[in-house]
Design a protein around this motif. Structure first.
Motif, PDB file in Angstrom:
ATOM      1  N   ASN A  49       0.690  -0.664  -0.040  1.00 62.88           N
ATOM      2  CA  ASN A  49       0.156   0.026  -0.184  1.00 62.88           C
ATOM      3  C   ASN A  49       1.282   1.017   0.052  1.00 62.88           C
ATOM      4  O   ASN A  49       0.556   2.638  -0.715  1.00 62.88           O
ATOM      5  CB  ASN A  49      -1.094  -0.400   0.836  1.00 62.88           C
ATOM      6  N   ALA A  53      -6.024  -5.371  -2.341  1.00 61.57           N
ATOM      7  CA  ALA A  53      -7.422  -4.691  -1.783  1.00 61.57           C
ATOM      8  C   ALA A  53      -6.001  -2.829  -1.041  1.00 61.57           C
ATOM      9  O   ALA A  53      -6.426  -2.039  -1.463  1.00 61.57           O
ATOM     10  CB  ALA A  53      -7.438  -5.375  -0.181  1.00 61.57           C
ATOM     11  N   SER A  54      -4.974  -3.776  -0.947  1.00 64.45           N
ATOM     12  CA  SER A  54      -3.967  -2.486  -0.582  1.00 64.45           C
ATOM     13  C   SER A  54      -3.760  -1.736  -1.817  1.00 64.45           C
ATOM     14  O   SER A  54      -3.409  -0.555  -1.547  1.00 64.45           O
ATOM     15  CB  SER A  54      -2.616  -3.031   0.321  1.00 64.45           C
ATOM     16  N   ARG A  65      -6.212   0.428  -2.578  1.00 73.08           N
ATOM     17  CA  ARG A  65      -6.436   1.926  -1.361  1.00 73.08           C
ATOM     18  C   ARG A  65      -5.557   2.716  -1.682  1.00 73.08           C
ATOM     19  O   ARG A  65      -5.974   3.428  -1.680  1.00 73.08           O
ATOM     20  CB  ARG A  65      -6.633   1.013  -0.281  1.00 73.08           C
ATOM     21  N   SER A  66      -4.838   2.328  -2.171  1.00 73.03           N
ATOM     22  CA  SER A  66      -3.392   3.204  -2.697  1.00 73.03           C
ATOM     23  C   SER A  66      -3.721   4.381  -3.538  1.00 73.03           C
ATOM     24  O   SER A  66      -3.591   5.437  -3.383  1.00 73.03           O
ATOM     25  CB  SER A  66      -2.214   2.553  -2.501  1.00 73.03           C
ATOM     26  N   GLY A  83      -7.020   5.259  -3.552  1.00 73.19           N
ATOM     27  CA  GLY A  83      -8.511   5.985  -2.997  1.00 73.19           C
ATOM     28  C   GLY A  83      -9.212   5.128  -3.560  1.00 73.19           C
ATOM     29  O   GLY A  83     -10.515   5.148  -3.430  1.00 73.19           O
ATOM     30  N   ASP A  84      -9.537   3.885  -4.182  1.00 71.01           N
ATOM     31  CA  ASP A  84     -10.465   2.476  -4.293  1.00 71.01           C
ATOM     32  C   ASP A  84     -10.941   1.348  -3.014  1.00 71.01           C
ATOM     33  O   ASP A  84      -9.968   0.944  -2.857  1.00 71.01           O
ATOM     34  CB  ASP A  84     -10.309   2.076  -5.824  1.00 71.01           C
ATOM     35  N   SER A  85     -11.855   2.178  -2.164  1.00 70.27           N
ATOM     36  CA  SER A  85     -11.484   1.250  -0.979  1.00 70.27           C
ATOM     37  C   SER A  85     -13.003   0.648  -1.431  1.00 70.27           C
ATOM     38  O   SER A  85     -14.085  -0.450  -0.952  1.00 70.27           O
ATOM     39  CB  SER A  85     -12.202   1.536   0.382  1.00 70.27           C
ATOM     40  N   ARG A  86     -13.453   0.897  -2.882  1.00 72.78           N
ATOM     41  CA  ARG A  86     -15.424   0.422  -2.590  1.00 72.78           C
ATOM     42  C   ARG A  86     -15.110  -0.959  -3.548  1.00 72.78           C
ATOM     43  O   ARG A  86     -15.800  -2.050  -2.867  1.00 72.78           O
ATOM     44  CB  ARG A  86     -15.978   1.312  -3.665  1.00 72.78           C
ATOM     45  N   PRO A 122     -12.583  -3.873  -3.122  1.00 71.63           N
ATOM     46  CA  PRO A 122     -12.016  -4.464  -1.998  1.00 71.63           C
ATOM     47  C   PRO A 122     -13.664  -4.311  -1.144  1.00 71.63           C
ATOM     48  O   PRO A 122     -13.509  -6.019  -1.063  1.00 71.63           O
ATOM     49  CB  PRO A 122     -10.611  -3.834  -1.073  1.00 71.63           C
TER      50      PRO A 122
END
Length: 232
Positions: free
Chosen positions: A45, A124-125, A128-129, A131-134, A136
């Motif tokens: 990440n 997923a990390s 999320r790096s 900005g996409d947490s949706r 995962p």
């Protein structure tokens, strides 16, 4: 960890008391495995987020491929070591003799899905790096629903008990990993592909250097709980 909770609930309601105890006694060990995995993924990440922040987009495909291949390598190593360590760990926490074999069977089958667990965490990390947490989160929702359905099928319909819930977790974990990999493949920045694998020892070393301290920190707390259980 939610998968393990679903395993416990289904096998407890539809299975036997010994099956419930066999799955439940693995809770702290599963927590250790999950904590190590998520801790290691922090390295991916941070490394990928740094490259995005510096606008080094040309290096992102190699970084993501390295992270995914590292996840496979670490996952395979963990799977093999886990097969050998399953019985000693359960002996350490003084697992009752009447459920020992079933508890070992569950843990060893659960660990077959460890490479997929790491693939999900690292993937997923990476998402999320940027900005996409949706993505995962949706992957976990879908795989979590699949886990409950598969648990019911293997335990209620096929009467596989402990083995059934472990297999259901492995399949569900693989589904979560595949969904995340699919998102990485379609991402315009990452363009994940394994047709021409790129693995950088330097990038892998940076991921481990950053992620290992977090993994160790979390593992310390999990080991503490295991030793408390062992001395109870």
């Amino acid at each position: 960890q939610l998968f393990n909770a679903a395993d416990t609930a289904v096998v407890g309601y539809f299975g036997s008391e010994s099956a419930l105890a066999a799955v439940g006694t693995n809770t702290e060990i599963i927590a250790l495995i999950v904590t190590l995995s998520s801790g290691l993924s922090i390295g991916a990440n941070i490394l990928i987020a740094n490259r995005i922040g510096r606008n080094e987009t040309g290096e992102l495909p190699a970084a993501v491929q390295t992270a995914m291949l590292l996840a496979v390598l670490l996952g395979t190593a963990g799977l093999l070591m886990g097969q050998a360590a399953a019985a000693p760990l359960l002996e350490l926490i003084q697992t009752p003799e009447d459920i020992f074999d079933a508890a070992v069977r569950y843990l060893r089958l659960y660990l077959l899905g460890y490479p997929f667990l790491l693939l999900y965490d690292f993937g997923a990390s990476a998402l999320r790096s940027r900005g996409d947490s949706r993505a995962p989160f949706l992957a976990l929702i879908l795989s979590g629903a699949a886990n409950v359905g598969l648990n019911l099928f293997f335990v209620v319909a096929l009467h596989l008990g402990v083995a059934g819930v472990a297999i259901a977790t492995d399949i569900s974990t693989a589904l979560s990993a595949l969904l995340v990999l699919r998102r990485l493949k379609r991402d315009e920045l990452f363009r994940l592909t394994f047709r021409e694998p790129k693995f950088s020892l330097k990038i892998a070393g940076s991921i481990l250097k950053t992620g290992a301290p977090s993994a160790v920190q979390g593992a310390v707390f999990c080991f503490a709980n295991i030793f408390v259980q062992a001395s109870a």
